[in-house]
Design a protein around this motif. Structure first.
Motif, PDB file in Angstrom:
ATOM      1  N   ALA A   1       0.841  -1.208   0.000  1.00  0.00           N
ATOM      2  CA  ALA A   1       0.000   0.000   0.000  1.00  0.00           C
ATOM      3  C   ALA A   1       0.870   1.249   0.000  1.00  0.00           C
ATOM      4  CB  ALA A   1      -0.931  -0.014   1.201  1.00  0.00           C
ATOM      5  N   THR A   2       1.899   1.249   0.870  1.00  0.00           N
ATOM      6  CA  THR A   2       2.802   2.410   0.939  1.00  0.00           C
ATOM      7  C   THR A   2       3.577   2.591  -0.359  1.00  0.00           C
ATOM      8  OG1 THR A   2       3.020   2.068   3.311  1.00  0.00           O
ATOM      9  CG2 THR A   2       4.670   3.445   2.266  1.00  0.00           C
ATOM     10  N   LEU A   3       4.064   1.453  -0.893  1.00  0.00           N
ATOM     11  CA  LEU A   3       4.882   1.527  -2.106  1.00  0.00           C
ATOM     12  C   LEU A   3       4.059   2.007  -3.299  1.00  0.00           C
ATOM     13  CD1 LEU A   3       7.660  -0.913  -3.077  1.00  0.00           C
ATOM     14  CD2 LEU A   3       5.977  -0.303  -4.804  1.00  0.00           C
ATOM     15  N   PHE A   4       2.837   1.498  -3.436  1.00  0.00           N
ATOM     16  CA  PHE A   4       2.032   1.859  -4.602  1.00  0.00           C
ATOM     17  C   PHE A   4       1.541   3.314  -4.529  1.00  0.00           C
ATOM     18  CE2 PHE A   4       0.938  -2.880  -5.035  1.00  0.00           C
ATOM     19  CZ  PHE A   4       2.043  -3.066  -5.847  1.00  0.00           C
ATOM     20  N   ARG A   5       1.410   3.850  -3.314  1.00  0.00           N
ATOM     21  CA  ARG A   5       1.063   5.274  -3.232  1.00  0.00           C
ATOM     22  C   ARG A   5       2.199   6.158  -3.756  1.00  0.00           C
ATOM     23  NH1 ARG A   5      -1.297   3.917   1.819  1.00  0.00           N
ATOM     24  NH2 ARG A   5       0.608   4.569   2.890  1.00  0.00           N
ATOM     25  N   ARG A   6       3.437   5.722  -3.505  1.00  0.00           N
ATOM     26  CA  ARG A   6       4.594   6.510  -3.972  1.00  0.00           C
ATOM     27  C   ARG A   6       4.909   6.225  -5.427  1.00  0.00           C
ATOM     28  NH1 ARG A   6       7.375   9.473  -5.631  1.00  0.00           N
ATOM     29  NH2 ARG A   6       9.249  10.512  -4.864  1.00  0.00           N
TER      30      ARG A   6
ATOM     31  N   GLY B   1      19.384  -3.753 -12.180  1.00  0.00           N
ATOM     32  CA  GLY B   1      20.771  -3.943 -11.788  1.00  0.00           C
ATOM     33  C   GLY B   1      21.306  -2.740 -11.057  1.00  0.00           C
ATOM     34  N   PHE B   2      22.597  -2.828 -10.690  1.00  0.00           N
ATOM     35  CA  PHE B   2      23.218  -1.764  -9.915  1.00  0.00           C
ATOM     36  C   PHE B   2      23.352  -0.477 -10.713  1.00  0.00           C
ATOM     37  CE2 PHE B   2      25.671  -4.579  -6.696  1.00  0.00           C
ATOM     38  CZ  PHE B   2      24.460  -4.975  -6.176  1.00  0.00           C
ATOM     39  N   LEU B   3      23.238  -0.593 -12.084  1.00  0.00           N
ATOM     40  CA  LEU B   3      23.271   0.635 -12.878  1.00  0.00           C
ATOM     41  C   LEU B   3      22.150   1.569 -12.448  1.00  0.00           C
ATOM     42  CD1 LEU B   3      24.412   2.289 -15.268  1.00  0.00           C
ATOM     43  CD2 LEU B   3      22.851   0.981 -16.756  1.00  0.00           C
ATOM     44  N   PHE B   4      21.051   1.033 -12.026  1.00  0.00           N
ATOM     45  CA  PHE B   4      19.892   1.830 -11.616  1.00  0.00           C
ATOM     46  C   PHE B   4      19.823   1.940 -10.089  1.00  0.00           C
ATOM     47  CE2 PHE B   4      18.885  -0.705 -15.416  1.00  0.00           C
ATOM     48  CZ  PHE B   4      18.860   0.308 -16.360  1.00  0.00           C
ATOM     49  N   SER B   5      19.856   0.799  -9.412  1.00  0.00           N
ATOM     50  CA  SER B   5      19.821   0.821  -7.941  1.00  0.00           C
ATOM     51  C   SER B   5      19.999  -0.599  -7.430  1.00  0.00           C
ATOM     52  CB  SER B   5      18.493   1.382  -7.433  1.00  0.00           C
ATOM     53  OG  SER B   5      18.386   1.243  -6.032  1.00  0.00           O
ATOM     54  N   PRO B   6      20.695  -0.762  -6.329  1.00  0.00           N
ATOM     55  CA  PRO B   6      20.677  -2.078  -5.682  1.00  0.00           C
ATOM     56  C   PRO B   6      19.339  -2.289  -4.972  1.00  0.00           C
ATOM     57  CG  PRO B   6      21.878  -0.525  -4.329  1.00  0.00           C
ATOM     58  CD  PRO B   6      21.504   0.219  -5.603  1.00  0.00           C
ATOM     59  N   ALA B   7      19.162  -3.441  -4.430  1.00  0.00           N
ATOM     60  CA  ALA B   7      17.956  -3.700  -3.618  1.00  0.00           C
ATOM     61  C   ALA B   7      18.064  -2.922  -2.319  1.00  0.00           C
ATOM     62  CB  ALA B   7      17.812  -5.200  -3.341  1.00  0.00           C
ATOM     63  N   ILE B   8      17.061  -2.130  -2.015  1.00  0.00           N
ATOM     64  CA  ILE B   8      17.083  -1.286  -0.823  1.00  0.00           C
ATOM     65  C   ILE B   8      15.786  -1.495  -0.051  1.00  0.00           C
ATOM     66  CG2 ILE B   8      18.638   0.468  -1.767  1.00  0.00           C
ATOM     67  CD1 ILE B   8      16.220   2.094  -2.560  1.00  0.00           C
ATOM     68  N   GLU B   9      15.846  -1.087   1.222  1.00  0.00           N
ATOM     69  CA  GLU B   9      14.647  -1.242   2.051  1.00  0.00           C
ATOM     70  C   GLU B   9      13.614  -0.185   1.696  1.00  0.00           C
ATOM     71  OE1 GLU B   9      15.420  -0.690   6.159  1.00  0.00           O
ATOM     72  OE2 GLU B   9      17.033   0.758   5.821  1.00  0.00           O
ATOM     73  N   LEU B  10      12.406  -0.387   2.205  1.00  0.00           N
ATOM     74  CA  LEU B  10      11.281   0.442   1.797  1.00  0.00           C
ATOM     75  C   LEU B  10      11.503   1.912   2.116  1.00  0.00           C
ATOM     76  CD1 LEU B  10       8.402   0.557   0.640  1.00  0.00           C
ATOM     77  CD2 LEU B  10       7.554   0.166   2.965  1.00  0.00           C
ATOM     78  N   SER B  11      12.055   2.224   3.268  1.00  0.00           N
ATOM     79  CA  SER B  11      12.247   3.626   3.659  1.00  0.00           C
ATOM     80  C   SER B  11      13.182   4.356   2.698  1.00  0.00           C
ATOM     81  CB  SER B  11      12.776   3.702   5.090  1.00  0.00           C
ATOM     82  OG  SER B  11      14.022   3.020   5.181  1.00  0.00           O
ATOM     83  N   GLU B  12      14.222   3.652   2.216  1.00  0.00           N
ATOM     84  CA  GLU B  12      15.120   4.271   1.244  1.00  0.00           C
ATOM     85  C   GLU B  12      14.459   4.358  -0.127  1.00  0.00           C
ATOM     86  OE1 GLU B  12      18.935   2.487   1.119  1.00  0.00           O
ATOM     87  OE2 GLU B  12      19.174   2.406   3.303  1.00  0.00           O
ATOM     88  N   LEU B  13      13.625   3.389  -0.446  1.00  0.00           N
ATOM     89  CA  LEU B  13      12.975   3.373  -1.741  1.00  0.00           C
ATOM     90  C   LEU B  13      12.051   4.572  -1.916  1.00  0.00           C
ATOM     91  CD1 LEU B  13      12.532   1.840  -4.396  1.00  0.00           C
ATOM     92  CD2 LEU B  13      10.715   0.548  -3.245  1.00  0.00           C
ATOM     93  N   LEU B  14      11.455   4.999  -0.811  1.00  0.00           N
ATOM     94  CA  LEU B  14      10.557   6.146  -0.892  1.00  0.00           C
ATOM     95  C   LEU B  14      11.298   7.431  -1.237  1.00  0.00           C
ATOM     96  CD1 LEU B  14       8.250   5.381   2.166  1.00  0.00           C
ATOM     97  CD2 LEU B  14       7.868   4.849  -0.249  1.00  0.00           C
ATOM     98  N   LEU B  15      12.611   7.423  -0.997  1.00  0.00           N
ATOM     99  CA  LEU B  15      13.442   8.584  -1.340  1.00  0.00           C
ATOM    100  C   LEU B  15      14.222   8.351  -2.624  1.00  0.00           C
ATOM    101  CD1 LEU B  15      14.844   9.317   2.241  1.00  0.00           C
ATOM    102  CD2 LEU B  15      12.889  10.389   1.114  1.00  0.00           C
ATOM    103  N   PHE B  16      13.776   7.360  -3.419  1.00  0.00           N
ATOM    104  CA  PHE B  16      14.549   6.938  -4.589  1.00  0.00           C
ATOM    105  C   PHE B  16      14.719   8.076  -5.590  1.00  0.00           C
ATOM    106  CE2 PHE B  16      14.862   5.023  -8.849  1.00  0.00           C
ATOM    107  CZ  PHE B  16      15.987   4.247  -8.665  1.00  0.00           C
ATOM    108  N   GLU B  17      13.683   8.868  -5.798  1.00  0.00           N
ATOM    109  CA  GLU B  17      13.768   9.939  -6.789  1.00  0.00           C
ATOM    110  C   GLU B  17      14.782  10.990  -6.364  1.00  0.00           C
ATOM    111  OE1 GLU B  17       9.446   9.903  -9.004  1.00  0.00           O
ATOM    112  OE2 GLU B  17       9.942  11.514  -7.606  1.00  0.00           O
ATOM    113  N   ALA B  18      14.863  11.254  -5.056  1.00  0.00           N
ATOM    114  CA  ALA B  18      15.855  12.229  -4.594  1.00  0.00           C
ATOM    115  C   ALA B  18      17.272  11.730  -4.848  1.00  0.00           C
ATOM    116  CB  ALA B  18      15.653  12.524  -3.110  1.00  0.00           C
ATOM    117  N   HIS B  19      17.485  10.408  -4.627  1.00  0.00           N
ATOM    118  CA  HIS B  19      18.804   9.838  -4.914  1.00  0.00           C
ATOM    119  C   HIS B  19      19.079   9.896  -6.398  1.00  0.00           C
ATOM    120  CE1 HIS B  19      19.813   8.497  -0.908  1.00  0.00           C
ATOM    121  NE2 HIS B  19      18.574   7.998  -0.771  1.00  0.00           N
ATOM    122  N   ALA B  20      18.074   9.570  -7.230  1.00  0.00           N
ATOM    123  CA  ALA B  20      18.280   9.554  -8.690  1.00  0.00           C
ATOM    124  C   ALA B  20      18.635  10.937  -9.212  1.00  0.00           C
ATOM    125  CB  ALA B  20      17.026   9.030  -9.381  1.00  0.00           C
ATOM    126  N   SER B  21      17.998  11.952  -8.646  1.00  0.00           N
ATOM    127  CA  SER B  21      18.312  13.299  -9.116  1.00  0.00           C
ATOM    128  C   SER B  21      19.709  13.726  -8.707  1.00  0.00           C
ATOM    129  CB  SER B  21      17.286  14.277  -8.561  1.00  0.00           C
ATOM    130  OG  SER B  21      17.374  14.292  -7.136  1.00  0.00           O
TER     131      SER B  21
END
Length: 779
Positions: free
Chosen positions: A605-610, A759-779
């Motif tokens: 639910a949390t992941l799909f909202r983000r 793959g690691f070119l995009f992102s390693p496997a991360i926990e949910l809390s970090e995933l929610l900030l994925f766009e900030a890391h990508a930028s």
């Protein structure tokens, strides 16, 4: 005395119980005789009592009947004599007085004739004679006034003459019941009484006086009731009560005492009818002496029987004591013989038990207990030198022999193998069987010889063995331990030899391995890993980490792969590669997969909202795919957390599919029917079958990283990926390339038409809390 002779003697002295039975039977018979005698004596005493009573009853009846007979005779004579003398009063008086004086029974109190009216010149007259010695004073007598004509007759007899002119009808005796009763008797004798007159109780014998068929008077013979009672009492004894009852049994006429038997004194009654009156004469006798005699007889018999039984008991006790004294002597002899026999048998049994305790029953080899002794001696003999070695031999796939040919064939094969091992070993070697298909060898040798012996054992076991006309091929894995000063107990040697043997099995079987400490450390680590995995499953220490999957063309995130991570206490976050393989081999993977699926459903639910319009791919192990409950388990988890099947993908390896293609096809069809999309993971790295690939409800293929890594430099890898992409497009599948780490690899994949990449070119496997900030890391 020998054991058998002593035993026979004991039987002879110890078991003559039939004499006690004979004694009891004799006592019972004596008691029966005493009881029969008592019964006979009681019956005799009752018979004597009843006979005596009946004799007294007959005597009383006879005396009463004799008295009545005399009275009847006297009344009849008086009536006959006085009937014709009507009107002659003087002659009547002489006749009455003469009859009274001539009476045979002196107990007759009075005699008289009572004439009817007009018998003598129209007057009622009474002429009677009574015993004045028993009379009351005349003044006390009720009735008519005495006549002047009454006078005293010499000899104690009172003559009464009474004349009534008929003026007072109340004094008319013809109106009394006894006079009427005599008139109604129609000439026969009548009896009246007892009745009271003049203060006395009478019994009368009455006879109507008739002339020319007409009643002219009544002749009466009177007797005092006390005289009657005295007459009855003369026939009785002490304690007897005599009584006379009316013939209709309505009332008791007279009795010598109280006739009621409601008292505490027991009584016995008898009766007889009287001859003349028809009344019933009774005799009730005191039965206390009879019952007292009965009690005396009973108590005497009981006492006699008690004496008999006491004598029998004393005799029985004496017999038992005699037997016991004999038994003590015999038992002493038996015990001595038994002890001698037990000592001899014990020595033989000890030897046999020692041999059996140290010998394997099937092969005849020394067993585990014997090996313990050999190993203890080896440890004690060589604390500093490497002159002993332990070889732990375990047959490979021996359970297949038991499953296919049966356990009897397996036992026969073990016998053949033990014989072959004995032949292959040097003379200084000690061969033992621990149990099952495990053998252990103790060698007095150095390391070089231990290698040679191990090779010799492997070579001899490679030769086929003939069992029931069939050639059987066997092999074994051997663990070798060199005895040194670090070992102090046999179980330590056996433990390390077992570790080395399992190392040989893991590295290919049919070989040997020399133990080193690294093996022990690895086993300890695996043991700790298994314990920690159980603890992690119980305490839900697993969680899902998410690796993004991007569209190759748009580079947008379209999905995530949920990868298992373990927060292992003391070790931090552990990668799946470090425990998944062990969990699969030890049957724990299903619980881990269920934990990760529940974690994904909770996070969805949390992941799909983000990240809307994305999906999550969850890995399914081969063990879960092999069970028919997978679809129900997945459905229950999704329903519990309200997750749509459109947002979940299931990833399975092609090896898992090909392990049991029929079962996998059924489970995948059920999942597909529930709306789930299936992705084949690690495609190309396993043993795939294109014949089954197009039949399965598959949505996509994930290209194994082993083909993605060399894409920038290896043309064959490029060709293989191109073929996979072409195959997927032909079958309508999309493709996902995993393990993309460089931009060059991504460019080649894009040129080949791969749909998605991760793959690691995009992102390693991360926990949910970090995933929610994925766009900030990508930028």
């Amino acid at each position: 005395m020998g054991l058998e002779a002593a035993a026979s003697g004991a039987l002879r002295y110890r078991r003559p119980w039939y004499w006690l039975i004979v004694l009891v039977i004799a006592a019972v018979l004596a008691t029966g005789l005493i009881a029969a005698d008592a019964r006979a004596r009681i019956a005799q005493s009752r018979h004597q009592f009843e006979s005596s009573q009946l004799l007294r009853l007959h005597l009383m009846e006879q005396r009463i009947d004799d008295f009545f007979g005399d009275a009847i005779q006297l009344a009849s004579t008086g009536a006959s004599a006085s009937a014709p003398q009507r009107g002659n009063l003087r002659l009547v008086r002489q006749l009455v007085l003469g009859l009274y004086r001539s009476r045979q029974n002196p107990s007759v109190y009075g005699l008289g004739i009572f004439y009817a009216p007009y018998a003598f010149d129209g007057h009622t007259r009474l002429v009677s004679v009574y015993d004045h010695a028993a009379r009351l004073p005349r003044a006390a007598l009720p009735g008519p006034t005495p006549s002047p004509q009454d006078r005293l007759v010499p000899g104690g007899i009172d003559e009464v003459l009474w004349q009534n002119d008929g003026s007072d009808k109340a004094d008319d005796y013809t109106r009394l019941y006894w006079y009427k009763r005599a008139v109604r008797s129609r000439g026969s004798i009548a009896f009246a009484g007892p009745y009271y007159e003049g203060g006395r109780s009478f019994i009368s014998t009455l006879k109507a006086v008739r002339q020319n068929g007409h009643v002219v008077g009544v002749m009466a013979v009177d007797t005092l009731t006390v005289t009657f009672k005295a007459l009855m009492a003369s026939a009785l004894e002490r304690g007897d009560i005599g009584s006379i009852e009316s013939s209709d049994r309505v009332r008791t006429l007279l009795a010598t005492g109280p006739v009621s038997q409601n008292g505490n004194t027991p009584r016995i009654a008898r009766e007889l009818p009287l001859r003349y009156t028809g009344a019933i004469v009774h005799l009730s006798s005191d039965a206390s002496p009879l019952y007292a005699a009965r009690v005396r007889i009973l108590w005497g018999s009981v006492a006699f029987a008690g004496v008999v039984w006491v004598l029998a008991g004393l005799l029985g006790i004496g017999m038992i004591r005699l037997w016991k004294s004999r038994e003590v002597t015999v038992e002493r002899d038996i015990e001595q013989a038994r002890l001698e026999n037990v000592i001899a048998v014990g020595r033989r049994v000890e030897i046999e038990l020692r041999k059996a305790a140290e010998t394997d029953a099937l092969t005849g080899l020394p067993n585990r207990s014997a090996f313990w002794g050999f190993a203890s001696e080896a440890i004690a003999m060589s604390p500093d030198a490497l002159d002993h070695a332990i070889l732990f031999v375990d047959l490979d796939h021996f359970n297949m022999i038991n499953d296919t040919l049966g356990h009897l064939a397996g036992d026969s094969l073990l016998k053949l193998i033990s014989t072959r091992l004995r032949e292959a070993l040097p003379s200084h070697a000690s061969l033992s069987r621990l149990g099952g298909d495990e053998f252990v060898i103790l060698l007095s040798t150095d390391a070089a010889n231990a290698h040679a012996v191990a090779e010799s054992i492997l070579a001899c076991l490679r030769e086929p063995m003939v069992l029931a006309g069939q050639a059987i091929y066997t092999a074994a894995s051997i663990g070798v331990v060199l005895v040194d000063a670090s070992y102090s107990r046999p179980e330590e040697l056996l433990r390390d030899a077992d570790i080395a043997m399992y190392h040989a099995k893991r590295t290919g079987r049919a070989r040997y391995a020399i133990f080193d400490t690294a093996m022990r450390e690895r086993v300890a680590a695996e043991s700790a890993l298994e314990n920690d995995l159980h603890h992690a499953i119980e305490h839900d220490e697993f969680e899902a980490y998410y690796q993004p999957i991007v569209d190759v063309e748009s580079r947008a995130i379209v999905s995530f792969e949920a990868l298992a991570r373990w927060n292992r206490p003391g070790h931090g976050v552990v990668q799946a590669a470090d425990f998944i393989g062990y969990a699969e081999s030890h049957g724990l993977i299903a619980a881990i997969d269920a934990s990760i699926l529940n974690s994904v459903c909770r996070d969805s639910a949390t992941l799909f909202r983000r990240f809307p319009n994305t999906t999550i791919a969850v890995n399914i192990s081969a063990s879960q795919l092999a069970t028919s409950r997978l679809a129900n388990q997945v459905g229950d988890a999704l329903r519990m957390h309200a997750v749509s099947t459109d947002h979940i993908r299931l990833e399975i390896t092609e090896t898992a599919v090909m392990t049991d293609a029929y079962q996998a096809h059924a489970v995948l069809e059920q999942l597909h029917g529930d709306g789930m999309k299936i992705i084949v993971d690690d495609f190309g790295a396993g043993h795939s079958s294109l014949a089954y690939l197009h039949r399965l409800p598959i949505a996509g293929l994930k290209i194994d990283r082993s083909f993605v890594d060399p894409l920038a430099t290896d043309r064959q890898a490029v060709a293989i990926v191109r073929s996979i992409v072409a195959l997927a497009k032909t079958l309508g599948f999309y493709t996902v390339a995993e393990g993309v780490e460089t931009i060059e690899q991504f460019s080649v994949l894009r040129s080949l038409g791969v749909s998605y990449a991760q793959g690691f070119l995009f992102s390693p496997a991360i926990e949910l809390s970090e995933l929610l900030l994925f766009e900030a890391h990508a930028s």
